[in-house]
Design an enzyme around this catalytic site. Structure first.
Site, PDB file in Angstrom:
ATOM      1  N   HIS A   7       0.842  -1.203   0.000  1.00 25.60           N
ATOM      2  CA  HIS A   7       0.000   0.000   0.000  1.00 25.60           C
ATOM      3  C   HIS A   7       0.872   1.247   0.000  1.00 25.60           C
ATOM      4  O   HIS A   7       2.064   1.197   0.289  1.00 25.60           O
ATOM      5  CB  HIS A   7      -0.959   0.042   1.200  1.00 25.60           C
ATOM      6  CG  HIS A   7      -0.301   0.023   2.543  1.00 25.60           C
ATOM      7  ND1 HIS A   7       0.000  -1.144   3.216  1.00 25.60           N
ATOM      8  CD2 HIS A   7       0.127   1.024   3.353  1.00 25.60           C
ATOM      9  CE1 HIS A   7       0.572  -0.850   4.371  1.00 25.60           C
ATOM     10  NE2 HIS A   7       0.670   0.460   4.485  1.00 25.60           N
ATOM     11  N   HIS A  79       4.119   7.192   3.717  1.00 24.57           N
ATOM     12  CA  HIS A  79       5.047   6.075   3.524  1.00 24.57           C
ATOM     13  C   HIS A  79       4.570   5.158   2.408  1.00 24.57           C
ATOM     14  O   HIS A  79       3.428   5.239   1.970  1.00 24.57           O
ATOM     15  CB  HIS A  79       5.261   5.280   4.830  1.00 24.57           C
ATOM     16  CG  HIS A  79       4.056   4.569   5.363  1.00 24.57           C
ATOM     17  ND1 HIS A  79       3.230   5.111   6.324  1.00 24.57           N
ATOM     18  CD2 HIS A  79       3.537   3.350   5.084  1.00 24.57           C
ATOM     19  CE1 HIS A  79       2.269   4.250   6.617  1.00 24.57           C
ATOM     20  NE2 HIS A  79       2.417   3.174   5.871  1.00 24.57           N
ATOM     21  N   GLU A 130       7.767   1.154   4.910  1.00 25.69           N
ATOM     22  CA  GLU A 130       7.227   0.099   5.779  1.00 25.69           C
ATOM     23  C   GLU A 130       7.458  -1.230   5.072  1.00 25.69           C
ATOM     24  O   GLU A 130       7.255  -1.333   3.863  1.00 25.69           O
ATOM     25  CB  GLU A 130       5.712   0.335   5.977  1.00 25.69           C
ATOM     26  CG  GLU A 130       5.039  -0.725   6.846  1.00 25.69           C
ATOM     27  CD  GLU A 130       3.531  -0.458   7.041  1.00 25.69           C
ATOM     28  OE1 GLU A 130       2.941   0.336   6.289  1.00 25.69           O
ATOM     29  OE2 GLU A 130       2.966  -1.067   7.969  1.00 25.69           O
TER      30      GLU A 130
HETATM   31 CO    CO Z   1       1.222   1.415   6.252  1.00 27.00          CO
END
Ligand code: CO
Length: 134
Positions: A7, A79, A130
């Protein structure tokens, strides 16, 4: 080491407004809000054909995204999340290469109940990364 983009996360000052924009203006499908007190965020996921967009709103006084929103009051890209097969071996490889893992360096459970880690943006061209084990 890196798999798919899991994502892309956007910090938003007002989650309800962001949900309305993604739902009505952009015609996207948006999940129900989830509270993640351990991460200091309220979150929804916009489901797209090839990936997801995570919309983050600060939760609590010490939210890690509060400082980001103080610098970017209108919101912004926060992020990018890449999938990895084995988060511990990915972490060990990155640490050996001199990269900084945020927090205590141990994976936490993210919004999908999967282990996640965050990598210092200064080691990756200004972008917070991430990693999520899938
Ligand atoms: Co995230």
């Amino acid at each position: 080491m890196l798999g798919r983009v899991n994502h892309i996360a956007l910090a938003v000052p007002n989650l309800a407004e962001a949900i309305e924009t993604y739902t009505s203006t952009l015609g996207a499908s948006v999940s129900e809000p989830e509270l993640l007190p351990e991460h200091g965020v309220r979150v929804v996921f916009v489901t797209l054909e090839n990936t997801k967009v995570e919309l983050l709103e600060p939760l609590g006084e010490t939210s890690p995204i509060a400082a980001f929103l103080a610098r970017n009051p209108g919101g912004g890209m926060h992020h990018i999340c890449y999938e990895v097969d084995d988060i511990i071996s990915a972490r060990d490889r990155l640490v050996a290469a001199g990269c900084r893992v945020l927090g205590d360096g141990e994976p936490k459970f993210g919004a999908h109940g999967k282990p996640v880690l965050f990598l210092h943006p200064k080691d990756f061209f200004g972008t917070l990364i991430e990693l999520e084990q899938v």
